[in-house]
Design a protein around this motif. Structure first.
Motif, PDB file in Angstrom:
ATOM      1  N   LYS A 336      47.044  42.586  55.546  1.00 47.99           N
ATOM      2  CA  LYS A 336      46.246  42.940  54.368  1.00 47.99           C
ATOM      3  C   LYS A 336      45.582  41.701  53.758  1.00 47.99           C
ATOM      4  O   LYS A 336      45.757  41.367  52.579  1.00 47.99           O
ATOM      5  CB  LYS A 336      47.108  43.660  53.332  1.00 47.99           C
ATOM      6  N   VAL A 337      44.825  41.055  54.599  1.00 49.45           N
ATOM      7  CA  VAL A 337      44.186  39.799  54.201  1.00 49.45           C
ATOM      8  C   VAL A 337      43.097  40.077  53.164  1.00 49.45           C
ATOM      9  O   VAL A 337      42.303  41.003  53.311  1.00 49.45           O
ATOM     10  CB  VAL A 337      43.587  39.103  55.449  1.00 49.45           C
ATOM     11  N   ASN A 338      43.065  39.262  52.104  1.00 47.01           N
ATOM     12  CA  ASN A 338      42.078  39.440  51.036  1.00 47.01           C
ATOM     13  C   ASN A 338      40.887  38.503  51.147  1.00 47.01           C
ATOM     14  O   ASN A 338      39.771  38.866  50.808  1.00 47.01           O
ATOM     15  CB  ASN A 338      42.739  39.243  49.663  1.00 47.01           C
ATOM     16  N   SER A 364      39.806  47.247  54.618  1.00 46.93           N
ATOM     17  CA  SER A 364      39.531  47.476  53.198  1.00 46.93           C
ATOM     18  C   SER A 364      40.218  46.473  52.271  1.00 46.93           C
ATOM     19  O   SER A 364      39.887  46.394  51.097  1.00 46.93           O
ATOM     20  CB  SER A 364      39.930  48.899  52.811  1.00 46.93           C
ATOM     21  N   SER A 365      41.189  45.710  52.794  1.00 47.46           N
ATOM     22  CA  SER A 365      41.826  44.703  51.926  1.00 47.46           C
ATOM     23  C   SER A 365      40.887  43.537  51.625  1.00 47.46           C
ATOM     24  O   SER A 365      41.072  42.821  50.642  1.00 47.46           O
ATOM     25  CB  SER A 365      43.096  44.162  52.591  1.00 47.46           C
ATOM     26  N   LEU A 366      39.865  43.335  52.454  1.00 48.53           N
ATOM     27  CA  LEU A 366      39.024  42.143  52.303  1.00 48.53           C
ATOM     28  C   LEU A 366      38.224  42.156  51.004  1.00 48.53           C
ATOM     29  O   LEU A 366      37.630  43.174  50.641  1.00 48.53           O
ATOM     30  CB  LEU A 366      38.054  42.033  53.487  1.00 48.53           C
ATOM     31  N   LYS A 367      38.211  41.003  50.327  1.00 52.60           N
ATOM     32  CA  LYS A 367      37.425  40.874  49.101  1.00 52.60           C
ATOM     33  C   LYS A 367      36.333  39.826  49.243  1.00 52.60           C
ATOM     34  O   LYS A 367      35.246  39.973  48.709  1.00 52.60           O
ATOM     35  CB  LYS A 367      38.337  40.461  47.928  1.00 52.60           C
ATOM     36  N   ILE A 368      36.682  38.732  49.941  1.00 49.40           N
ATOM     37  CA  ILE A 368      35.730  37.626  50.058  1.00 49.40           C
ATOM     38  C   ILE A 368      35.733  37.098  51.491  1.00 49.40           C
ATOM     39  O   ILE A 368      36.797  36.985  52.119  1.00 49.40           O
ATOM     40  CB  ILE A 368      36.089  36.509  49.058  1.00 49.40           C
ATOM     41  N   LEU A 369      34.541  36.814  51.999  1.00 47.57           N
ATOM     42  CA  LEU A 369      34.418  36.246  53.337  1.00 47.57           C
ATOM     43  C   LEU A 369      33.842  34.845  53.218  1.00 47.57           C
ATOM     44  O   LEU A 369      33.013  34.584  52.344  1.00 47.57           O
ATOM     45  CB  LEU A 369      33.474  37.096  54.193  1.00 47.57           C
ATOM     46  N   GLY A 370      34.265  33.970  54.129  1.00 51.53           N
ATOM     47  CA  GLY A 370      33.728  32.610  54.086  1.00 51.53           C
ATOM     48  C   GLY A 370      33.306  32.133  55.457  1.00 51.53           C
ATOM     49  O   GLY A 370      33.773  32.652  56.479  1.00 51.53           O
ATOM     50  N   THR A 371      32.392  31.169  55.472  1.00 47.09           N
ATOM     51  CA  THR A 371      32.043  30.513  56.728  1.00 47.09           C
ATOM     52  C   THR A 371      31.925  29.014  56.482  1.00 47.09           C
ATOM     53  O   THR A 371      31.627  28.567  55.381  1.00 47.09           O
ATOM     54  CB  THR A 371      30.719  31.013  57.367  1.00 47.09           C
ATOM     55  N   ILE A 388      31.925  43.533  58.620  1.00 50.33           N
ATOM     56  CA  ILE A 388      33.256  43.068  58.216  1.00 50.33           C
ATOM     57  C   ILE A 388      33.397  43.235  56.702  1.00 50.33           C
ATOM     58  O   ILE A 388      34.360  43.817  56.220  1.00 50.33           O
ATOM     59  CB  ILE A 388      33.488  41.605  58.658  1.00 50.33           C
ATOM     60  N   GLY A 389      32.417  42.761  55.956  1.00 53.06           N
ATOM     61  CA  GLY A 389      32.502  42.880  54.493  1.00 53.06           C
ATOM     62  C   GLY A 389      32.024  44.220  53.971  1.00 53.06           C
ATOM     63  O   GLY A 389      32.168  44.508  52.789  1.00 53.06           O
ATOM     64  N   LYS A 390      31.431  45.047  54.858  1.00 56.83           N
ATOM     65  CA  LYS A 390      30.891  46.366  54.488  1.00 56.83           C
ATOM     66  C   LYS A 390      30.002  46.253  53.256  1.00 56.83           C
ATOM     67  O   LYS A 390      30.056  47.081  52.338  1.00 56.83           O
ATOM     68  CB  LYS A 390      32.023  47.375  54.221  1.00 56.83           C
ATOM     69  N   LYS A 391      29.266  45.163  53.177  1.00 55.14           N
ATOM     70  CA  LYS A 391      28.327  44.883  52.091  1.00 55.14           C
ATOM     71  C   LYS A 391      28.986  44.805  50.709  1.00 55.14           C
ATOM     72  O   LYS A 391      28.319  44.846  49.691  1.00 55.14           O
ATOM     73  CB  LYS A 391      27.208  45.940  52.054  1.00 55.14           C
ATOM     74  N   LYS A 392      30.340  44.715  50.701  1.00 58.65           N
ATOM     75  CA  LYS A 392      31.015  44.668  49.396  1.00 58.65           C
ATOM     76  C   LYS A 392      31.616  43.289  49.115  1.00 58.65           C
ATOM     77  O   LYS A 392      32.073  43.021  48.007  1.00 58.65           O
ATOM     78  CB  LYS A 392      32.151  45.701  49.354  1.00 58.65           C
TER      79      LYS A 392
END
Ligand code: WTA
Length: 635
Positions: A336-338, A364-371, A388-392
């Motif tokens: 459940k990575v955020n 669905s646990s994801l809140k923020i993505l980084g690169t 991956i972020g489903k535009k959210k």
């Protein structure tokens, strides 16, 4: 832990302006907020970019492991500090609590002490991504030893030169490592490296793959029995703010790798603060950075940044393609990575494999993505955002370097509107500048130049181990009074930064920095090679790949070129590692050289990129005819 409390772009600008007006108060407030200091600093900042000398929080005393571990024990001892996800998904994941981490770090620290390691000694760590790796870093920091982690994909030659450069007396390794469906004989590589490292007295060996290995008497010791016997209490050594915490090597455009030295207090404050703000970490979040701890991203955002914040950080041993291309997404679902932080090259590799791998997992646990690590192209950015972020999930495109210790330019989630391929705005306290080729700072927007930083930040490296002159020459001499990053960037009409790539002879391949000079040196070791020049060219997945132009010696005998290509790549693998192998090798009878003998790489780059319509000025070439010849035979 400190937070900017920024809710929108306007607030960002307010905080930013304040941070630039008075950077010392800005950082002092952060340092006061939530760290354990044994003694307060006398002076927040002293610096002189000419010498260059930089010190933050001078006079303060502390131990960073008290900040990473001890202070969380009372309220959060049972909280998971590290989730270890093994290479093989059928092996159980391990949840290491803060209490257990304390126990393991103290035992490890005592093993180091029992083996004669003292404050200030250098310890080389050559380990796969297993819990012993972060534990060994922290064990060094506990007793004031300086860790020097060498990425466990580097060859024996690369390892030995790093061990010798910083005079390590002790090496920590494992019998071997798992990598997808392969095993790697790490201990064998260490044995080979140590043939040319007379200074190493002790090798501590963790057991990971249970292979039969050779243990050299009196030098090599199994780690586990020593840990079992050691006490689980170890008082932290009280250190000065500016004592070195670690050395980490990074490639330069010329010469041997540079051992960047980071010091304790500034690095602590900077990584903790950037972690918290860029990833908007909240108390029970699970954070996952997929980098290897062998690189700076792993140091700052798997180990130090998260642990100082009392976070839960995922340690992943495997690769994105094993057992299939859904592994990242399986791990995200399972733990459940955020916040998920990875490199563009991984995103591109996964995007190529189709959507079935991400769609079959609950993200669905994801809140923020980084690169991080290289410019992200627009297509990869959209794939990441859509699938991956489903535009959210805001995407933080974070620009920084081994030398900078932590993130310098990045969106702040929910405040900075993101635009694909833009790292956007400097974090508060960070003052970028773009310079033209004549050394003038480019003011205003809609400009394009060399990316510099004009004021110190706490996380910056303080020197190159054993070579302060090189530190000065590389970073502070091109533009007087500025730190020069080696990258190019543009500032758009709204002030957003877009990193355009390296402006020196460093090439980023799959997110790994490679200097052309050391690769050319390796190639030139081949008995058939007279001379070589290596440049980068765009590659769909790796970002850049390497193209070698090679002149063979005239021996009269004819050799099969394909065999030579294999042998040349073999030599590169032995000297540096498989990451530096050449994708294309063109044998040529000459190289475009100026009258003074300098190779005009700009021309080779254009040929490798297949962009030969405008080669620019070739009038200074000794033999302009050679260009046509190279072009005709290009691959
Ligand atoms: C590149 C990794 C574009 C850049 C943390 C830098 C980037 C080098 C980005 C440092 C980004 C890093 N966009 N380029 N977001 N982040 N780079 O030392 O060229 O392994 O100089 O540190 O990576 O690589 P290093």
């Amino acid at each position: 832990m400190s937070n900017y409390h920024i809710k929108n772009l306007e607030e960002y600008f307010q905080v930013y302006r304040k941070s630039v007006r008075d950077p010392e108060s800005f950082w002092e407030e952060i340092a006061e907020e939530n760290f354990v200091w044994q003694k307060r600093w006398d002076k927040v900042l002293e610096y002189d970019f000419k010498r260059p000398e930089i010190s933050w929080f001078k006079g303060a005393k502390l131990n960073i492991t008290e900040n990473c571990i001890d202070r969380h024990l009372y309220a959060n001892g049972r909280k998971t500090a590290i989730v270890f996800e093994p290479n093989d998904p059928s092996e159980m994941a391990e949840h290491i609590s803060y209490t257990e981490l304390h126990d393991r770090v103290c035992r490890f620290a005592n093993v180091l002490l029992n083996n004669g390691v003292k404050k200030g000694d250098r310890v080389c760590i050559y380990l796969p991504m297993i819990p012993d790796l972060p534990v060994s870093l922290l064990a060094c920091a506990r007793i004031g030893a300086i860790h020097s982690v060498v990425f466990a994909g580097f060859s024996a030659t690369a390892l030995s030169s790093r061990i010798n450069d910083s005079d390590c007396k002790i090496v920590i390794t494992s019998d071997g490592s798992f990598r997808g469906n392969k095993t790697i004989d790490l201990k064998g590589i260490v044995d080979e490296a140590l043939e040319s490292c007379p200074g190493v007295e002790t090798v501590l060996v963790a057991k990971r793959i249970n292979s039969e290995i050779n243990m050299k008497e009196s030098r090599d010791k199994w780690l586990q029995p020593l840990l079992d016997q050691a006490s689980n209490e170890c008082e932290p050594e009280i250190m000065d703010a500016e004592d070195p915490l670690f050395i980490l090597y990074t490639s330069g455009s010329t010469g041997k790798p540079k051992g960047m030295v980071h010091t304790i207090a500034g690095y602590m404050v900077f990584t903790a603060h950037t972690f918290k703000n860029v990833f908007q970490y909240r108390d029970n979040d699970v954070f996952w950075c997929t980098a290897d701890i062998g690189w700076i991203t792993g140091h700052s955002y798997i180990v130090y940044g998260p642990l100082i914040n009392g976070a839960t950080t995922v340690l992943f041993e495997g690769v994105p393609s094993y057992p299939d291309y859904g592994r990242f997404w399986e791990v995200v679902e399972k733990h459940k990575v955020n916040q998920f932080y990875t490199a563009p090259t991984a995103i591109r590799a996964l995007a190529k494999e189709g959507l079935q791998f991400s769609e079959s997992h609950d993200l669905s646990s994801l809140k923020i993505l980084g690169t991080v690590g290289e410019p992200i192209n627009e297509e990869a950015w959209h794939w990441y955002n859509d699938n991956i972020g489903k535009k959210k999930c805001p995407i933080v495109d974070t620009w920084w370097q081994t030398e900078t210790g932590g993130i310098l330019i990045s969106p702040i989630p929910y405040s900075t509107p993101t635009i694909p391929t833009y790292a956007t705005l400097p974090l508060p306290g960070v003052q970028p500048a773009l310079m033209d080729e004549n050394g003038n700072e480019l003011k205003g927007n809609l400009v394009d130049g060399r990316l510099c930083i004009k004021f110190p930040w706490p996380g910056m490296a303080r020197t190159i181990w054993g070579n302060h002159q090189r530190y000065k020459d590389t970073y502070f001499s091109t533009f007087e009074g500025y730190y020069f990053s080696g990258d190019g960037a543009l500032r758009d009409s709204t002030g957003y930064y877009r990193i355009t790539g390296r402006v020196d002879d460093v090439i980023i391949v799959s997110g790994h920095n490679l200097g052309t000079a050391p690769i050319e040196d390796a190639v030139n070791e081949h008995p058939a090679v007279a001379e070589s020049a290596i440049v980068g060219f765009p590659h769909e997945v790796k970002g850049n790949a390497l193209y070698g132009f090679i002149i063979l010696k005239e021996t009269g005998e004819s050799r099969v070129h394909d065999n030579l290509r294999k042998e040349i790549n073999q030599i590169i693998t032995e000297h540096i590692g498989p990451i530096a192998k050449l994708d294309k090798i063109q044998f040529t009878s000459g190289l475009p050289k100026t009258r003074s003998g300098k190779i005009m790489r700009r021309i080779l780059r254009k040929i490798a990129e297949k962009d030969t319509s405008n080669l620019g000025d070739t009038s200074t070439l000794l033999d302009p005819g050679i260009v046509q010849e190279i072009m005709k035979e290009s691959l």
